[in-house]
Scaffold this motif. Structure first.
Motif, PDB file in Angstrom:
ATOM      1  N   GLY A  33      68.707  -3.486 -28.904  1.00 45.31           N
ATOM      2  CA  GLY A  33      67.801  -3.147 -27.769  1.00 45.31           C
ATOM      3  C   GLY A  33      67.768  -2.020 -27.074  1.00 45.31           C
ATOM      4  N   ILE A  34      69.226  -1.621 -26.573  1.00 44.94           N
ATOM      5  CA  ILE A  34      69.340  -0.294 -25.767  1.00 44.94           C
ATOM      6  C   ILE A  34      68.819   0.853 -26.693  1.00 44.94           C
ATOM      7  CG2 ILE A  34      71.749   0.053 -26.721  1.00 44.94           C
ATOM      8  CD1 ILE A  34      69.986   0.919 -23.110  1.00 44.94           C
ATOM      9  N   PHE A  35      68.753   0.868 -27.995  1.00 44.27           N
ATOM     10  CA  PHE A  35      68.346   1.880 -28.654  1.00 44.27           C
ATOM     11  C   PHE A  35      67.004   2.029 -28.715  1.00 44.27           C
ATOM     12  CE2 PHE A  35      72.133   1.171 -30.630  1.00 44.27           C
ATOM     13  CZ  PHE A  35      72.915   2.196 -31.112  1.00 44.27           C
ATOM     14  N   PHE A  36      66.276   1.175 -28.020  1.00 41.44           N
ATOM     15  CA  PHE A  36      64.523   1.430 -27.755  1.00 41.44           C
ATOM     16  C   PHE A  36      64.165   0.936 -26.363  1.00 41.44           C
ATOM     17  CE2 PHE A  36      65.898  -0.116 -32.150  1.00 41.44           C
ATOM     18  CZ  PHE A  36      65.295   0.748 -33.003  1.00 41.44           C
ATOM     19  N   ALA A  37      64.787   0.398 -25.610  1.00 42.34           N
ATOM     20  CA  ALA A  37      64.495  -0.156 -24.353  1.00 42.34           C
ATOM     21  C   ALA A  37      64.247   1.016 -23.455  1.00 42.34           C
ATOM     22  CB  ALA A  37      65.565  -1.045 -23.631  1.00 42.34           C
ATOM     23  N   PRO A  38      64.827   1.994 -23.373  1.00 44.55           N
ATOM     24  CA  PRO A  38      64.508   3.269 -22.697  1.00 44.55           C
ATOM     25  C   PRO A  38      63.221   3.612 -22.413  1.00 44.55           C
ATOM     26  CG  PRO A  38      66.564   3.466 -23.442  1.00 44.55           C
ATOM     27  CD  PRO A  38      66.385   2.455 -24.166  1.00 44.55           C
ATOM     28  N   ALA A  39      62.539   3.599 -23.675  1.00 43.78           N
ATOM     29  CA  ALA A  39      61.277   3.862 -23.717  1.00 43.78           C
ATOM     30  C   ALA A  39      60.360   2.748 -23.214  1.00 43.78           C
ATOM     31  CB  ALA A  39      60.593   3.971 -25.336  1.00 43.78           C
ATOM     32  N   GLY A 239      77.272   1.188 -16.295  1.00 41.93           N
ATOM     33  CA  GLY A 239      77.755   2.527 -16.343  1.00 41.93           C
ATOM     34  C   GLY A 239      77.100   3.238 -17.641  1.00 41.93           C
ATOM     35  N   LEU A 240      77.455   2.648 -18.792  1.00 41.13           N
ATOM     36  CA  LEU A 240      76.799   3.211 -20.115  1.00 41.13           C
ATOM     37  C   LEU A 240      75.554   3.335 -20.171  1.00 41.13           C
ATOM     38  CD1 LEU A 240      77.491   4.360 -22.941  1.00 41.13           C
ATOM     39  CD2 LEU A 240      77.375   1.763 -23.752  1.00 41.13           C
ATOM     40  N   TYR A 241      74.873   2.263 -19.726  1.00 42.50           N
ATOM     41  CA  TYR A 241      73.164   2.276 -19.831  1.00 42.50           C
ATOM     42  C   TYR A 241      72.591   3.220 -18.836  1.00 42.50           C
ATOM     43  CZ  TYR A 241      73.084  -1.796 -22.891  1.00 42.50           C
ATOM     44  OH  TYR A 241      73.133  -2.649 -23.842  1.00 42.50           O
ATOM     45  N   VAL A 242      73.135   3.401 -17.602  1.00 44.41           N
ATOM     46  CA  VAL A 242      72.586   4.396 -16.663  1.00 44.41           C
ATOM     47  C   VAL A 242      72.755   5.833 -17.371  1.00 44.41           C
ATOM     48  CG1 VAL A 242      72.762   5.416 -14.373  1.00 44.41           C
ATOM     49  CG2 VAL A 242      72.826   2.820 -14.826  1.00 44.41           C
ATOM     50  N   GLY A 243      73.837   6.149 -17.692  1.00 43.03           N
ATOM     51  CA  GLY A 243      73.974   7.358 -18.331  1.00 43.03           C
ATOM     52  C   GLY A 243      73.056   7.651 -19.601  1.00 43.03           C
ATOM     53  N   LEU A 244      72.789   6.819 -20.324  1.00 49.64           N
ATOM     54  CA  LEU A 244      72.086   6.808 -21.479  1.00 49.64           C
ATOM     55  C   LEU A 244      70.487   7.064 -21.327  1.00 49.64           C
ATOM     56  CD1 LEU A 244      73.434   4.291 -24.028  1.00 49.64           C
ATOM     57  CD2 LEU A 244      73.708   6.739 -24.474  1.00 49.64           C
ATOM     58  N   VAL A 245      70.230   6.193 -20.180  1.00 49.15           N
ATOM     59  CA  VAL A 245      68.687   6.516 -19.934  1.00 49.15           C
ATOM     60  C   VAL A 245      68.541   7.662 -19.203  1.00 49.15           C
ATOM     61  CG1 VAL A 245      66.781   5.485 -18.256  1.00 49.15           C
ATOM     62  CG2 VAL A 245      68.415   3.888 -19.717  1.00 49.15           C
ATOM     63  N   TRP A 246      69.544   7.943 -18.270  1.00 51.29           N
ATOM     64  CA  TRP A 246      69.453   9.362 -17.703  1.00 51.29           C
ATOM     65  C   TRP A 246      69.039  10.498 -18.681  1.00 51.29           C
ATOM     66  CZ3 TRP A 246      73.845  11.231 -13.822  1.00 51.29           C
ATOM     67  CH2 TRP A 246      73.208  12.260 -12.982  1.00 51.29           C
ATOM     68  N   ALA A 247      70.011  10.558 -19.700  1.00 54.18           N
ATOM     69  CA  ALA A 247      70.030  11.349 -20.561  1.00 54.18           C
ATOM     70  C   ALA A 247      68.386  11.380 -21.520  1.00 54.18           C
ATOM     71  CB  ALA A 247      70.942  11.122 -21.969  1.00 54.18           C
ATOM     72  N   CYS A 248      67.938  10.330 -21.766  1.00 58.87           N
ATOM     73  CA  CYS A 248      66.530  10.249 -22.157  1.00 58.87           C
ATOM     74  C   CYS A 248      65.424  10.672 -21.447  1.00 58.87           C
ATOM     75  CB  CYS A 248      66.420   8.690 -22.734  1.00 58.87           C
ATOM     76  SG  CYS A 248      67.200   8.020 -23.905  1.00 58.87           S
ATOM     77  N   VAL A 249      65.633  10.246 -19.866  1.00 63.01           N
ATOM     78  CA  VAL A 249      64.796  10.683 -19.139  1.00 63.01           C
ATOM     79  C   VAL A 249      64.599  12.373 -19.089  1.00 63.01           C
ATOM     80  CG1 VAL A 249      64.064  10.707 -16.553  1.00 63.01           C
ATOM     81  CG2 VAL A 249      64.583   8.524 -17.692  1.00 63.01           C
ATOM     82  N   PRO A 253      60.022  14.170 -21.989  1.00 61.03           N
ATOM     83  CA  PRO A 253      59.112  14.188 -20.904  1.00 61.03           C
ATOM     84  C   PRO A 253      58.167  12.993 -21.054  1.00 61.03           C
ATOM     85  CG  PRO A 253      59.179  16.451 -21.836  1.00 61.03           C
ATOM     86  CD  PRO A 253      60.082  15.671 -22.457  1.00 61.03           C
ATOM     87  N   ARG A 254      58.070  12.630 -22.277  1.00 59.34           N
ATOM     88  CA  ARG A 254      57.032  11.443 -22.882  1.00 59.34           C
ATOM     89  C   ARG A 254      57.886  10.223 -23.297  1.00 59.34           C
ATOM     90  NH1 ARG A 254      51.705  14.257 -25.751  1.00 59.34           N
ATOM     91  NH2 ARG A 254      51.023  15.597 -23.924  1.00 59.34           N
ATOM     92  N   LEU A 255      58.863  10.124 -22.493  1.00 58.43           N
ATOM     93  CA  LEU A 255      59.797   8.943 -23.032  1.00 58.43           C
ATOM     94  C   LEU A 255      59.029   7.654 -23.217  1.00 58.43           C
ATOM     95  CD1 LEU A 255      62.722   7.815 -23.584  1.00 58.43           C
ATOM     96  CD2 LEU A 255      62.725   7.807 -20.955  1.00 58.43           C
ATOM     97  N   GLY A 256      58.324   7.307 -22.426  1.00 58.99           N
ATOM     98  CA  GLY A 256      57.414   6.129 -22.669  1.00 58.99           C
ATOM     99  C   GLY A 256      56.902   5.775 -23.912  1.00 58.99           C
ATOM    100  N   GLN A 257      56.617   7.041 -24.664  1.00 62.36           N
ATOM    101  CA  GLN A 257      55.906   6.994 -26.016  1.00 62.36           C
ATOM    102  C   GLN A 257      56.853   7.219 -27.097  1.00 62.36           C
ATOM    103  OE1 GLN A 257      52.839   9.983 -25.941  1.00 62.36           O
ATOM    104  NE2 GLN A 257      52.005   9.467 -23.848  1.00 62.36           N
ATOM    105  N   ALA A 258      58.132   7.310 -27.025  1.00 56.49           N
ATOM    106  CA  ALA A 258      59.198   7.598 -27.724  1.00 56.49           C
ATOM    107  C   ALA A 258      59.506   6.128 -28.806  1.00 56.49           C
ATOM    108  CB  ALA A 258      60.423   7.911 -27.308  1.00 56.49           C
ATOM    109  N   ALA A 259      59.447   6.421 -30.201  1.00 55.42           N
ATOM    110  CA  ALA A 259      59.629   5.289 -30.957  1.00 55.42           C
ATOM    111  C   ALA A 259      61.088   4.948 -31.108  1.00 55.42           C
ATOM    112  CB  ALA A 259      59.264   5.602 -32.489  1.00 55.42           C
ATOM    113  N   ALA A 260      61.900   6.081 -30.955  1.00 58.51           N
ATOM    114  CA  ALA A 260      63.553   5.950 -30.925  1.00 58.51           C
ATOM    115  C   ALA A 260      64.005   6.773 -29.880  1.00 58.51           C
ATOM    116  CB  ALA A 260      63.971   6.029 -32.510  1.00 58.51           C
TER     117      ALA A 260
END
Length: 426
Positions: A33-39, A239-249, A253-260
């Protein structure tokens, strides 16, 4: 008549230590799930809001983990919420809790195994459905064989897979830090963000720490190891998830539309090789989840049969710490379901089953604390309140009619299955 103590392995021979139990908890949380949840979360709470959603939801789950930890250290037996419910509410309640948890777990296991087979099949030249189902059957069989070989072998396997799945994610965080990503300004959180829906999505990305007490009967010094691993796995994931989502954001810029999103962010911060590495991590993570679920799922079944009433000998535990009959039943059901076709609907029960475990654990903690049972004090009952409030909020706002229907049918089936139980002699 006396109740049978749930099967455990003698303390001096238990193979699961603190690091292996922590790895089991982290493996349970850090799934596909974490590989796709940020979007998904960014579409509901864009920009800085996605980072805040992961941070605040993770912290809101700490009291839930503490409730599991407080009870987990006091029950030196497999089963987790099943044995908690038995001590607080009796056999019928614990049987139904174990049954709902078991059905949800084996259905989810079937869906994840089938999904992993579909992802791997093209690279193996298996484009037809029959080939994918054969691959899924083979994966389930190999993993079940690993589990059947003993808890010691399983612990080494899930620990190795946990490390392997974390390496590419750590690589993404390292590349993000080296490239100066933390200094990139984030889009401010929007006032109109769908915070509750975002929190729901994040909450299910964090589920998994609740499986730690399920194997307590195989853990050395469980009174110390179980609470540390339960809370520690959640905090490590936050801690891991916050860092990963921060990196994605910061990267997309269009993170909400990213497939992966994780793979795409890896490409921005570390190039194509890191992007491929993180993409491969999705399959490794799914494999780790499948193994972990085949370790823990049969223990719900063996635990519900370990009380004062037996069910077809499912509580039998081998010298290697394996509930052999329960594992055989679970393997057979998984193989059956992976050959049925589209399994996307099999997750329908998972959210309610997890919330049921949260609610039962919190209520059991409150009841046992009021009784001053197992060294608990009335003050411990206050720890149950945040969990009950969180669970009620999620059920009211997030549970669908379809999920409620599936849960109702499962409970009715459990009541029917209870008629097959037999009182123990003694």
């Amino acid at each position: 008549m006396t109740a049978l103590t749930p099967a455990t392995t003698p303390p001096q021979t238990r193979p699961v230590g603190p690091w292996q139990l922590l790895a089991l908890g982290v493996n349970g949380i850090v799934g596909v799930g974490i590989f796709f949840a940020p979007a998904e979360v960014a579409a509901l709470a864009p920009g800085r809001g996605a980072v805040l959603a992961f941070a605040l939801t993770g912290l809101a789950l700490v009291p839930v983990a503490l409730a599991f930890a407080v009870l987990g250290r006091r029950f030196d037996a497999d089963g987790g919420p099943v044995v908690f419910a038995r001590a607080a509410f009796g056999e019928r309640a614990s049987f139904l809790v174990g049954w709902v948890a078991y059905v949800s777990a084996f259905l989810s296991t079937s869906a994840v195994v089938a999904g992993l087979a579909r992802a791997l099949a093209p690279s193996l030249g298996l484009s037809e459905a029959v080939g994918q189902r054969a691959l899924a059957t083979g994966l389930a069989t190999v993993l079940a064989a690993v589990v059947a070989s003993g808890i010691r072998v399983s612990a080494r396997a899930w620990t190795t897979l946990t490390v392997l799945k974390l390496l590419p994610l750590a690589g993404l965080l390292a590349a993000f830090a080296v490239a100066g990503g933390p200094h990139v300004p984030l889009v401010p959180a929007e006032s109109g963000a769908s915070w509750l829906r975002a929190g729901l999505a994040v909450m299910f990305a964090y589920q998994g720490f609740e499986i730690v007490p399920v194997i307590a009967g195989q853990v050395r010094s469980s009174e110390r190891t179980v609470p540390l691993a339960t809370v520690g796995s959640l905090l490590a994931a936050v801690g891991l998830y916050v860092g990963l989502v921060w990196a994605c954001v910061a990267a997309l810029p269009r993170l909400g539309q990213a497939a992966a999103p994780l793979a795409a962010a890896s490409g921005v911060w570390g190039g194509a090789r890191l992007e491929q590495w993180v993409g491969l991590g999705t399959s490794v993570s799914a494999l780790g989840i499948c193994l972990g679920m085949l370790v823990t799922t049969p223990r719900y079944l063996s635990a519900l049969a370990s009380g004062s009433r037996s069910l077809l000998g499912l509580e039998h535990m081998t010298a290697a710490g394996v509930p052999a009959r329960a594992l055989a039943v679970t393997w057979g059901l998984v193989v059956l379901f992976v050959n049925l076709g589209d399994l996307s609907e099999l997750f329908a029960l998972s959210s309610i089953a997890v919330l049921l475990q949260y609610g039962v654990t919190a209520t059991a903690l409150a009841v046992l604390a009021r009784r001053r049972a197992r060294g608990l004090r009335p003050a411990h009952a206050w720890l149950a309140l945040p969990t009950l409030v969180l669970g009620a909020t999620l059920v009211i706002s997030g549970a669908s009619a379809r999920e409620a229907g599936v849960a109702s049918v499962t409970v009715l089936a459990g009541l029917g299955l209870m008629r097959l139980t037999r009182a123990r002699e003694g």
